[in-house]
Design a protein around this motif. Sequence first.
Motif, PDB file in Angstrom:
ATOM      1  N   ILE A 197       1.284  -8.773  -1.767  1.00  0.00           N
ATOM      2  CA  ILE A 197       1.586  -8.782  -0.338  1.00  0.00           C
ATOM      3  C   ILE A 197       3.071  -8.488  -0.105  1.00  0.00           C
ATOM      4  N   PHE A 198       3.928  -9.112  -0.909  1.00  0.00           N
ATOM      5  CA  PHE A 198       5.366  -8.899  -0.770  1.00  0.00           C
ATOM      6  C   PHE A 198       5.735  -7.432  -0.987  1.00  0.00           C
ATOM      7  N   TYR A 199       5.239  -6.837  -2.075  1.00  0.00           N
ATOM      8  CA  TYR A 199       5.615  -5.456  -2.376  1.00  0.00           C
ATOM      9  C   TYR A 199       4.986  -4.455  -1.407  1.00  0.00           C
ATOM     10  N   ALA A 200       3.751  -4.668  -1.003  1.00  0.00           N
ATOM     11  CA  ALA A 200       3.102  -3.730  -0.081  1.00  0.00           C
ATOM     12  C   ALA A 200       3.755  -3.778   1.301  1.00  0.00           C
ATOM     13  N   LEU A 201       3.903  -4.963   1.862  1.00  0.00           N
ATOM     14  CA  LEU A 201       4.548  -5.074   3.179  1.00  0.00           C
ATOM     15  C   LEU A 201       6.036  -4.764   3.098  1.00  0.00           C
TER      16      LEU A 201
ATOM     17  N   CYS B  23       8.074  -1.954   5.269  1.00  0.00           N
ATOM     18  CA  CYS B  23       9.282  -2.296   6.043  1.00  0.00           C
ATOM     19  C   CYS B  23      10.477  -1.476   5.570  1.00  0.00           C
ATOM     20  N   LEU B  24      10.613  -1.307   4.274  1.00  0.00           N
ATOM     21  CA  LEU B  24      11.702  -0.502   3.723  1.00  0.00           C
ATOM     22  C   LEU B  24      11.614   0.945   4.217  1.00  0.00           C
TER      23      LEU B  24
ATOM     24  N   ALA C 278       6.236  -0.193  -3.476  1.00  0.00           N
ATOM     25  CA  ALA C 278       4.887  -0.743  -3.355  1.00  0.00           C
ATOM     26  C   ALA C 278       4.173  -0.727  -4.701  1.00  0.00           C
ATOM     27  N   GLY C 279       4.460   0.260  -5.541  1.00  0.00           N
ATOM     28  CA  GLY C 279       3.838   0.345  -6.858  1.00  0.00           C
ATOM     29  C   GLY C 279       4.277  -0.742  -7.810  1.00  0.00           C
ATOM     30  N   LEU C 280       5.378  -1.409  -7.517  1.00  0.00           N
ATOM     31  CA  LEU C 280       5.839  -2.513  -8.362  1.00  0.00           C
ATOM     32  C   LEU C 280       4.904  -3.715  -8.300  1.00  0.00           C
TER      33      LEU C 280
END
Length: 172
Positions: free
Chosen positions: A88-92, A96-97, A128-130
Amino acid sequence: MSLNQIERAQGLRVRSTQDLAGGLFMILLALIAFVFAWELPAGTLRQLGPGMLPKAFAVICGALGLMLVLSSLRYNGEQLSGWSWKGIFYALGGACLFALTIRGFEIGPIRIPALGLLVSGPLLVFFAGLAADDRRLKELLIFAVAMSAACILMFKYALSLPIPLAPWLLGV
């Protein structure tokens, strides 16, 4: 007792709580999208209105959610597990980035210049891939560049959308 008799005796039993939760979430998402698009005219198939895409998305999303809910009653599947907060953190965070860097912004002393799709696209895909546990950084970087190139070709050139490509370099 035969297998059919056992299945009839069990009735409507949830066999996959994860599919049930996913289906209910998709139905909720469809209802929210339809409520927000309610006032927008859908138009006709010859002349599409601004409400056609969100309403079509809502109907398709709701139908797929209903199919997922029904399949959760029929087929055995995974049980509902905990949230992946990292995903959730990486996708959102990636979204935002991208939003902050595509056209840039300025709030008081904080200023991020407009980087355009040439930089913001790969940045979004890479960040997001992270979230994936089985990621390989070299493959992720290649994928980010390839996806961004496809987005540039599609959005900037094929669809002629006014998306800044590289204002810091080309001025466009």
